[in-house]
Design an enzyme around this catalytic site. Structure first.
Site, PDB file in Angstrom:
ATOM      1  N   THR A 165      11.505  -6.612-102.350  1.00 29.06           N
ATOM      2  CA  THR A 165      11.185  -7.167-101.039  1.00 29.06           C
ATOM      3  C   THR A 165      10.127  -6.335-100.343  1.00 29.06           C
ATOM      4  OG1 THR A 165      12.108  -7.474 -98.797  1.00 29.06           O
ATOM      5  CG2 THR A 165      13.184  -5.855-100.182  1.00 29.06           C
ATOM      6  N   TYR A 210      19.458  -2.656 -96.159  1.00 23.04           N
ATOM      7  CA  TYR A 210      19.022  -3.640 -97.156  1.00 23.04           C
ATOM      8  C   TYR A 210      17.762  -3.155 -97.871  1.00 23.04           C
ATOM      9  CZ  TYR A 210      16.461  -7.640 -98.977  1.00 23.04           C
ATOM     10  OH  TYR A 210      15.716  -8.477 -99.781  1.00 23.04           O
TER      11      TYR A 210
END
Length: 327
Positions: free
Chosen positions: A119, A143
């Site tokens: 990501t 995350y």
């Protein structure tokens, strides 16, 4: 190459299921491995499914021995940034321990081609835009940190082991299969396009915009929306690249074009022809004002060029969400 079996871990989820569709279209045999905590059984349509958890080494060994995949595509992860702040332990257990368990099983089975869903959150707050792969990685939430830790582990597996990997850093995945077979379906939904479409469909009370005073062209955040089928194509190309002996590499996946939240909402109104209430509220902590990819490296390494623009993203998403039988 084509004809090979590919284990798609998390293949019942949004991006994983679209990648299974593309793998099947290109002659591969996708096998889905999923615990169905966030994935959908009805999204498994292009190959067999094996139920299991990536933290369960015995189950992984069993599935790898049964199907003997040539490569692994790893999508399975907890992904909601807000949840990662509330419950970081679950994110480390799933995203880090689960992935390391999967990697150990892969190595024991002699699999040395691994494609990892990462990501742009690994970059943290951008120092310059568009972001290229040399931008420093300082993630600002659990995350992003879990994904960054796995990226570092993969670099070590490559340097000191025999496992080669392609790390794909997504920007904002959006859109759906144009034939309406699968699409974006999260519970709860937190992504901008489905939330705005639900507002246009009258399924929710309007749409909230976090921050209207950013240093952008209209004061709202800028994001790089990439069609999920373009992401799927990049994953299949990454598998082909590794199976042909390609070296480990990390690549951005975005269009290189930024869209503000206001522009996005205007485009959704244009496609739907349904105005909906929009409320501007304060900034959300941790939001970067602009996240746009430099995708030159993915073009150079994989020959990957995104095919779909924002209007096609929104049209495909609208058609999917407007289907009355959806969820």
């Amino acid at each position: 190459m084509a004809g090979e079996t590919v284990l798609v871990v998390g293949g019942a989820g949004y991006i994983g299921s679209h990648t299974c569709l593309d793998l099947a279209n290109k002659g591969y045999r996708p096998v889905v491995f999923d615990n169905f905590s966030n994935g959908h059984r009805e999204f498994v349509r292009w190959g067999p499914a094996e139920e299991g958890d990536i933290r369960d080494r015995a189950r992984l060994d069993e599935v790898l021995a049964k199907h003997k995949p040539a490569a692994i595509l790893h999508f399975a992860a907890l992904i909601e940034v807000g949840e990662s702040v509330k419950d970081p332990v679950s994110f480390y257990e799933n995203n880090v321990i689960g992935t390391l368990t999967l990697l150990s099983a892969a190595q024991a089975a002699g699999i040395n081609a691994f494609v990892f869903s990462s990501t742009c959150a690994t970059y943290g707050l951008p120092q310059s835009v568009p972001l290229d792969e040399t931008h420093r990685q300082v993630p600002i939430n659990p995350y992003g940190r879990t994904k960054y830790i796995v990226e570092q582990a993969l670099a070590d597996y490559d340097q000191y082991g025999s496992l080669r990997s392609v790390v794909l850093r997504y920007f904002n995945a959006a859109g759906a299969d144009f034939e309406g077979r699968i699409g974006e379906w999260h519970q709860p939904e937190t992504h901008a396009i489905p939330l705005a479409i639900d507002a246009a469909l009258g399924r929710r009370q309007g749409f909230k915009v976090f921050g209207s005073d950013y240093e952008t062209r209209d004061g709202t955040c800028v994001r790089d929306y990439i069609h999920v089928l373009d992401l799927a194509d990049a994953h299949v190309r990454a598998v082909e690249y590794l199976l042909k002996g390609g070296d480990s590499v990390a690549l951005n996946l975005g269009t290189g074009t930024g869209t503000t939240v206001k522009e996005l909402l205007g485009a959704i109104e244009e496609v739907s022809n349904r105005p909906f209430p929009v409320e501007y509220i304060g900034r959300r902590e941790g939001d970067s004002h602009t996240l746009v990819a430099n995708n030159d490296k993915a073009r150079d390494v994989l020959g990957w060029v995104p095919q779909y623009d924002l209007s096609e993203i929104i049209r495909s998403a609208w058609d999917w969400h407007a289907k009355s039988n959806q969820h």
